[in-house]
Design a protein around this motif. Sequence first.
Motif, mmCIF file in Angstrom:
data_model
loop_
_atom_site.group_PDB
_atom_site.id
_atom_site.type_symbol
_atom_site.label_atom_id
_atom_site.label_comp_id
_atom_site.label_asym_id
_atom_site.label_seq_id
_atom_site.Cartn_x
_atom_site.Cartn_y
_atom_site.Cartn_z
ATOM 1 N N THR A 25 0.847 -1.199 0.000
ATOM 2 C CA THR A 25 0.000 0.000 0.000
ATOM 3 C C THR A 25 0.881 1.247 0.000
ATOM 4 N N ALA A 26 1.922 1.223 0.819
ATOM 5 C CA ALA A 26 2.838 2.370 0.874
ATOM 6 C C ALA A 26 3.450 2.634 -0.496
ATOM 7 N N LEU A 27 3.888 1.561 -1.159
ATOM 8 C CA LEU A 27 4.543 1.731 -2.464
ATOM 9 C C LEU A 27 3.556 2.265 -3.490
ATOM 10 N N CYS A 28 2.344 1.738 -3.449
ATOM 11 C CA CYS A 28 1.316 2.151 -4.405
ATOM 12 C C CYS A 28 0.979 3.629 -4.235
ATOM 13 N N ILE A 29 0.809 4.036 -2.988
ATOM 14 C CA ILE A 29 0.483 5.433 -2.714
ATOM 15 C C ILE A 29 1.636 6.327 -3.114
ATOM 16 N N TYR A 30 2.850 5.909 -2.785
ATOM 17 C CA TYR A 30 4.017 6.709 -3.151
ATOM 18 C C TYR A 30 4.084 6.910 -4.658
ATOM 19 N N GLU A 31 3.964 5.800 -5.420
ATOM 20 C CA GLU A 31 4.085 5.865 -6.884
ATOM 21 C C GLU A 31 3.058 6.816 -7.488
ATOM 22 N N ARG A 32 1.844 6.743 -6.940
ATOM 23 C CA ARG A 32 0.783 7.543 -7.527
ATOM 24 C C ARG A 32 0.828 9.014 -7.152
ATOM 25 N N TYR A 33 1.278 9.314 -5.954
ATOM 26 C CA TYR A 33 1.058 10.678 -5.438
ATOM 27 C C TYR A 33 2.311 11.447 -5.073
ATOM 28 N N HIS A 34 3.494 10.888 -5.245
ATOM 29 C CA HIS A 34 4.674 11.640 -4.808
ATOM 30 C C HIS A 34 4.928 12.855 -5.696
ATOM 31 N N SER A 35 4.425 12.812 -6.929
ATOM 32 C CA SER A 35 4.632 13.985 -7.786
ATOM 33 C C SER A 35 3.525 15.010 -7.558
ATOM 34 N N VAL A 36 2.367 14.513 -7.093
ATOM 35 C CA VAL A 36 1.249 15.431 -6.815
ATOM 36 C C VAL A 36 1.496 16.180 -5.511
ATOM 37 N N LEU A 37 1.963 15.432 -4.536
ATOM 38 C CA LEU A 37 2.228 16.033 -3.236
ATOM 39 C C LEU A 37 3.725 16.229 -3.081
#
Lengths: 357, 341
Positions: A25-37
Amino acid sequence: MQSGRDAADAMRVVLIGAGVIGLSTALCIYERYHSVLQPLDLKIYADRFTPLTTSDVAAGLWQPYLTGPSTPQEMEWNQQTFDYLLSHIHSPNAEKMGLALVSGYNLFREAVPDPFWKDIVLGFRKLTPRELDMFPDYSYGWFNTSLIIEGKHYLKWLTERLTERGVKFFQRKVESLEEVARGGADVIINSTGVWAGALQPDPLLQPGRGQIIKVDAPWIKHFILTHDPKSGIYTTPYIIPGMQAVTLGGIFQLGNWSEINSSQDHNTIWKGCCRLDPTLKNARIAGEATGFRPIRPQMRLERERLRVGSANTEVIHNYGHGGYGLTIHWGCALEAAKLFGEILEEKALSRMPPSHL
Amino acid sequence: MDTVRIAVVGAGVIGLSTAVCISQLVPRCSITIISDKFTPDTTSDVAAGILIPHEYPDTPIYMQKRWFKETFDHLSSIASSAEAVDAGVHLVSGWQIFQSIPTEQAPFWADVVLGFRKMTEAELKKFPRYVFGHSFTTLKCETLIYLPWLEKRLKTHGGLLLHRRIEDLWELQPSFDIVVNCSGVGSRELVGDATVFPVRGQVLQVQAPWVKHFIRDGSGLTYIYPGASQVTLGGTRQKGDWNLSPDAEISRDIFSRCCALEPSLCRACSVKERVGLRPNRPSVRLQKEVLARDGQRLSIVHHYGHGSGGISVHWGSALEAARLVSECAQALRTPALTSKL
């Protein structure tokens, strides 16, 4: 009154639990949102890390329960996980991830309907009479090609990917969700597995204790799973080859919290598996372990808004995956990331229009 | 004649299994295996030992199928017994893949192996340059373990193993009554058979325990055969090449071809190179002969020329050879008949 944050502040995300559900879950969230946030402040709190998590005890065979799934969503999450893992089979990293193709047998004492996942796995078919001759106690069965995703290797790989991305790990025993909220977390992801009840009472969650024996038997290339619909899943012998060792099992005890390896269970496993495959008598025992499958009538994958003091903290629960956590983990991680996205949208909307200049 | 003295020349899978079959079929005989090479230095020791037959152009198909079935059934019962690990026999599943659709839908041995069927579209996706394939379960017979196991069985029944190079079968006269010639590619020189010639095969033996399936290109040139202690990667087919030293360029080529089929292999370690000379022949030579010199006679049973398919058919073929030896023994025990030879 707002908590005093403004749009420029980082989103502080704390994920509790470092088994397969938490790390993926951590990896998935990171991949999706690290550029947004920018930045995405993601911390992982856990009291147990690999090789001491429940995921490390699991044999790692991709296979959902025979009956089910509970919901069409779960069917999709299983498929997404299989497809995701299969897409990595061709990569040179497969072995590092603990990922390999494996074929084998599901055995029954009488004819049963085909499982819902028969078109997800590869080459699903019924066993021929000559194949059934190899298993004198059984009269019906399936053959198919599936995947091994071995907990120890996979969690190590996930940990490395997360560390590369600047995610920080903290060994901590979390006593409550409120404690984490008060510490400043904006979003909490609860992936505490069988221990979720300690953070928030959940009478639907129970341990499904399993014990396994690991042996060196490199001549065994197939999984062999036996089934008895009357006694229930995981209660009859199974043999599952992994990346190196072979896992022997067949224990399922609802409500048993004992983490000690029981010699009675050892004998049950050993007798049952040697009867299933007599060549095991030559196998050297390499280890033994106990784990608690997080059993729940249905997994809990949903949001909750926690009111702590004067502020709201968003919680995403992602626990209760029973004996099919590795099997469904990626689809659930994608769903949790989707819920996270909803939280972000709501927060962005809550800042428009500006209430003050 | 009381005890028939039998010499088996050659200690590969054919020599040893023939000797075992003889010990079970021929009463009152003594068996001596004579060879310049024993395991782990025979041709059989290099072979991966996967049970997938090789087609002999001049041996009738029904016979090849019978030999294969007898071998498969024999090894199958070992594989499910407590002896399996000591004998080095286990089941393995996998795929045989083709870059163009083969003319025959199913090979003659399709109903001998287990669960034989066409690969599904989804399965073929794993092999982008391939358009067709077979999926099945067969047996693997690890010669490095199987041969010592056969030797042990022979010794238990009083068989002797002798380390000696024979230049002429007549050397064994008068010490032996029957000589079984299982000298493989050595027969070219030993008995002057120009139809047997080496087909050089180079293989790599690597550690990659996560590989659970065999993968074989339909041409037979590239293959991955996972065993109990290593994975065999191959190979080559070099006709008339007697060179037993591994070639580094060839090793690189084999590794690259196999990694193309199974990318995870690039992380395999502990690479050993080995070379074997397949005893190629248009047909397996299973034939009786009597050598006569200066009024003396020596009964010969030839049993060699199994090419790439030695392990796949060894037991059925050995049973046949043992029957021929039994006929020779009976003839020797019946004085009236011997005078007519």
